[in-house]
Design a protein around this motif. Sequence first.
Motif: not given
Length: 151
Positions: A104-123
């Motif tokens: 199982v893998s996760i994909s989709g939108n980005t998640a914001e974690y600190a002060g506008g910085k984001k992490v994107t999960f792609t497969s």
Amino acid sequence: MKKFMQKKLNQKGLTLVELLAVIVILGIIAAIAVPAIGNIIENTKYNAVKSDALNALSAANLLYAEDQNAKDVTVKTLVDGGYLDNKGKLTDAMTFAKSANNVVSISGNTAEYAGGKKVTFTSATVEIINTDKTKGSAAGDKTIKGAVATP
């Protein structure tokens, strides 16, 4: 009583120069410590988002174990179905896919974690997320990317 009063009068306090030296030393220590603490906080928030993704992947694995033909699995589906108590910083639209070899893998939108910085999960799979050594305090947005999953 006279001896006590004489001792009290002979005591000296800190001079202005000594006091200024202490203040300067404390200022230097603070200038070094504040940025280091800020980086630690950002790294911790980044790791918390990765932990949220790992929890969601575990919940998706449970859903796929119960329903082998599940389609369009999102974070919202997992929360509504009772597989995931709290989505954390993940967005409702993040999707999960199960490959032919049941990974199982996760994909989709980005998640914001600190002060506008984001992490994107792609497969991203559990293994990919666990082996990510990126520091959250590094400049720019982050991407955790795995091989493209085949449903």
